[in-house]
Design an enzyme around this catalytic site. Structure first.
Site, PDB file in Angstrom:
ATOM      1  N   GLU A  68       3.584  -8.491   7.278  1.00  0.00           N
ATOM      2  CA  GLU A  68       2.403  -8.982   6.698  1.00  0.00           C
ATOM      3  C   GLU A  68       2.314 -10.102   5.596  1.00  0.00           C
ATOM      4  O   GLU A  68       1.622 -10.035   4.531  1.00  0.00           O
ATOM      5  CB  GLU A  68       1.168  -7.946   6.368  1.00  0.00           C
ATOM      6  N   TYR A 106      -6.585  -3.350  12.489  1.00  0.00           N
ATOM      7  CA  TYR A 106      -7.252  -2.304  12.102  1.00  0.00           C
ATOM      8  C   TYR A 106      -8.858  -2.420  12.546  1.00  0.00           C
ATOM      9  O   TYR A 106      -9.601  -2.190  11.664  1.00  0.00           O
ATOM     10  CB  TYR A 106      -7.103  -1.730  10.640  1.00  0.00           C
ATOM     11  N   ASP A 145       0.617  -1.149   0.021  1.00  0.00           N
ATOM     12  CA  ASP A 145      -0.106  -0.060   0.073  1.00  0.00           C
ATOM     13  C   ASP A 145       0.783   1.305  -0.046  1.00  0.00           C
ATOM     14  O   ASP A 145       0.836   2.243   0.922  1.00  0.00           O
ATOM     15  CB  ASP A 145      -0.726  -0.081   1.289  1.00  0.00           C
TER      16      ASP A 145
HETATM   17  C1  GCB Z   1      -1.323  -2.343   6.720  1.00  0.00           C
HETATM   18  C2  GCB Z   1      -0.257  -2.260   5.803  1.00  0.00           C
HETATM   19  C3  GCB Z   1       0.193  -0.763   5.523  1.00  0.00           C
HETATM   20  C4  GCB Z   1      -0.920  -0.351   5.001  1.00  0.00           C
HETATM   21  C5  GCB Z   1      -1.929  -0.145   6.077  1.00  0.00           C
HETATM   22  C6  GCB Z   1      -3.317   0.475   5.451  1.00  0.00           C
HETATM   23  O1  GCB Z   1      -1.626  -3.245   7.272  1.00  0.00           O
HETATM   24  O2  GCB Z   1       1.115  -2.864   6.370  1.00  0.00           O
HETATM   25  O3  GCB Z   1       1.242  -0.983   4.556  1.00  0.00           O
HETATM   26  O4  GCB Z   1      -0.804   1.277   4.571  1.00  0.00           O
HETATM   27  O5  GCB Z   1      -2.276  -1.442   6.524  1.00  0.00           O
HETATM   28  O6  GCB Z   1      -3.521   1.645   5.813  1.00  0.00           O
HETATM   29  O7  GCB Z   1      -3.918  -0.289   5.155  1.00  0.00           O
END
Ligand code: GCB
Length: 672
Positions: A444, A497, A203
């Site tokens: 990840e 998240y 990302d």
């Molecule tokens: C994650 C990734 C990171 C992303 C983030 C997101 O788990 O490690 O690279 O930018 O989530 O904001 O989705």
């Protein structure tokens, strides 16, 4: 030999030739070494031919690039993507060509005893280097330096100035790090002939080009190739064990001296290996953990060849130890709690190009925020960043570009061999930085897949064989019960998240889900845990109360809900929290992102959102609990007109000043 044994043998064999071109010592001036920075304006040409191969077929490296076709100006260091108004350059996949002609000082060429090396700080992703049309080297992988001894070509060639040509290809495949795939679209009713796209599983924008400085530097013929230091202490005696690798002669003498900040020599030794003993040692302590944080000694290594020529290299040395227990992360035997950030090398216009103003601004912001640590998500950062971290006491989790390993075909032996090579290059470059306290081998990965067990077992044990002084981890978002690599890591680093990708809009679920996450992982592994990512997108300036997703209030609310759980669990086994992300950053264009990822607590231009103030309040108050903050920690400091230092008062700390007197220091100056 077992199947895995023979596989391992084959992989190790593949590695023997590795690092022929990778750099160990940061190019630095000394009485025996000169450095000439040849960054600046380069000529640039993207190979827009259908198979991107015209440059090689027509040997663009053989003559000045401008003679092969149209060239444009391109700054180095910088990503090329955002420099022009041309979307084809922004989204380009394939070979681009850089060229610059430079004058090499005549004495470097005349003096046969001088070695001239060209170093590229990093170029993404695959690079080929020519000098005056002669191929010097190739290097796979962005984010790490490579170099070549160009002395003999310079001496052979009558052409002066010297023409440097570098071809760089940003194509990612299943075997690159990070991995990716090229997808050809063959349906002629929907796509033009030859149409292809680059798919990735990460990302951030796949910025490309020459991202760090290009330097010419000299060494004598007999030269210091590498220095390894490992440090420890016992009571007030610091121990620096060193190992100097010399190339160019088997008969040379090595002298090492260690000096304190005031220039006083505190220890010295002869021989290529040894241990320096420092009495009344000043340990290297993290920012906010000690009144004399980030203390660095200066180690001077002098090599004298048989003919009397000397090479001199000076290395900063921080004396400190790192240990992990089942519930704690110890720096100098004291519990360290990571209250920090995840970053990206990312900014307007320059993309991933190294930039001093940005670097200094980011460190000022981290210190303002009370952050004591960061992770180099998701690739190694410029070595200048680690030098800053050493000098400011900011603790670093150093991550390799193992991000987005999601396809089972990226767990094969070719991928693993390359991954090991990258770890070798990374450890070789960063091993002497006291700020670096842990290696992260991936972010990840699909760690639940069957081959992940062997893959991570090998990767972690190989990294430990390169450096036995630091813990090794990777960052997981897998299910705790099915993660096949977790048994091999020293610290569990988990990303989650809650109320964003799951239960969007429902911050009320965070507490239960986060508690479950921690209890599951700790219950299975009894290893300390870092919340290595958490956060929510917020478009700066968007507001709503009650909070809604994408507003500054929602981002704050997510953070607060996480913090409540951290505050419970850090009494037990949670040893850190790293916000995702320090600042907004660019991503590929997709329906999940509005001109990039907005999970920054700062905008991409480094202006604070509401969450930045929340974190600042929190980080300073945590720091205050763990060590008590005397006046020296207040940030920023300003010089008063009377000449003494006057510090900007930070309110939450004021009430704690009176605690100061009641705390005592231990023999190493740390607070008890
Ligand atoms: C994650 C990734 C990171 C992303 C983030 C997101 O788990 O490690 O690279 O930018 O989530 O904001 O989705």
């Amino acid at each position: 030999m077992s199947a895995s044994g023979s596989t391992r043998g084959a992989i190790i064999a593949l590695l023997t030739a590795a690092c022929a071109v990778c750099q160990a010592l940061f190019p630095r001036e000394s009485p025996s070494r000169e450095v000439k920075d040849v960054s600046g304006l380069w000529s640039f040409r993207a190979d827009l031919s259908p198979d991107r191969n015209r440059g090689f077929e027509h040997e663009w490296f053989k003559s000045p690039l401008a003679e092969t076709g149209p060239v444009i100006d391109m700054p180095v260091p910088s990503s090329y993507n955002d420099i022009t108004q041309d979307a084809r350059i922004r989204d380009f996949i394939g070979w681009v060509w850089y060229e610059r002609e430079v004058w090499v000082p005549g004495r470097w060429i005349k003096d046969q005893g001088t070695r001239v090396v060209l170093q590229v700080g990093s170029a993404h992703y695959y690079s080929v280097l020519w000098i005056n049309g002669v191929k010097m080297t190739e290097h796979e992988g962005g984010h790490l330096p490579f170099e070549a001894d160009i002395s003999s070509v310079l001496r052979q060639s009558s052409s002066n100035p010297c023409r440097i040509t570098i071809a760089v290809n940003n194509t990612l495949t299943l075997q690159t790090l990070p991995p990716g795939t090229i997808q050809y679209m063959t349906d002629r009713t929907s796509y033009p002939a030859g149409y292809f796209v680059q798919n990735t599983n990460f990302d951030f924008f796949n910025y490309a080009g020459i991202h760090r400085s290009v330097l010419l530097y000299t060494t004598p013929r007999v030269y210091i190739d590498d220095i390894t230091v490992e440090t420890s202490f016992s009571d007030n005696i610091g121990l620096v064990s060193y190992n100097v690798s010399v190339l160019g002669s088997s008969k040379s003498t090595v002298k090492v001296t260690l000096s304190a900040k005031d220039g006083r020599c505190v220890a010295s030794a002869s021989g290529s290996r040894g241990v320096l003993k420092v009495t009344d040692v000043n340990l290297w302590w993290p920012y906010l953990m000690h009144e004399n944080a980030a203390y660095l000694y200066s180690m001077e290594v002098q090599v004298t060849a048989e003919d009397g020529q000397t090479d001199l290299y000076t290395l900063s040395v921080g004396i400190r130890t790192v240990k992990v227990t089942s519930t704690q992360f110890l720096i100098n035997n004291k519990p360290f709690y990571f209250h920090g950030v995840n970053k990206h090398e990312d900014a307007d216009i320059r993309g991933k190009g190294f930039d001093w103003p940005l670097l200094v601004k980011d460190f000022n912001l981290m210190k303002w925020m009370g952050a004591n640590s960061f992770r180099t998500s998701h690739y190694p950062y410029a070595e200048e960043v680690l030098q800053m971290a050493d000098r400011h006491g900011i603790v670093v989790i150093d991550e390799c570009p193992g991000v987005g390993i999601k396809d089972i075909r990226s767990f094969g032996n070719v991928s693993l061999a390359h991954h090991l090579t990258v770890m070798k290059e990374l450890v070789r470059r960063d091993k002497n930085h006291p700020s670096v306290v842990m290696w992260s081998v991936a972010n990840e990965p699909a760690a639940e897949m069957p081959p992940a067990g062997f893959y991570f077992k090998e990767l972690v044990s190989y990294t430990k064989s390169l450096d036995s002084t630091r813990p090794v981890t990777y960052i997981t978002d897998s299910n705790y019960a099915r993660d096949k690599g977790a048994p091999y890591v020293d610290v569990i680093c988990v990303n989650s998240y809650f109320s964003w990708y799951h239960d969007p809009g429902h911050t009320e679920v965070i507490s239960i889900q986060l508690n479950t996450q921690f209890d599951n992982w700790y219950g299975k592994y009894q290893k300390p845990i870092i919340q290595s990512e958490y956060g929510a997108d917020a478009v700066s300036g968007l507001h709503s109360d009650p909070p809604m997703m994408f507003t500054e209030e929602y981002q704050k609310s997510v953070l607060q809900n996480y913090h409540d759980v951290f505050d419970q669990k850090r009494k037990e086994f949670v040893i850190g929290e790293l916000i995702w992300n320090f600042a907004d950053f660019m991503t590929s264009q997709n329906i999940m992102r509005v001109v990039g990822n907005k999970k920054g607590v700062l905008t991409r231009q480094r202006q604070p959102k509401a969450a930045a103030f929340l974190l600042r309040e929190r980080y300073w108050s945590i720091a205050n609990e763990t060590g008590v903050l005397p006046t020296w920690t207040r940030y920023p400091c300003q010089e008063s007109t009377s000449g003494s230092f006057m510090f900007t008062l930070y309110k939450p700390l004021k009430s704690c000043w009176n605690l100061l007197g009641s705390r005592s220091k231990d023999s190493n100056g740390g607070f008890k």
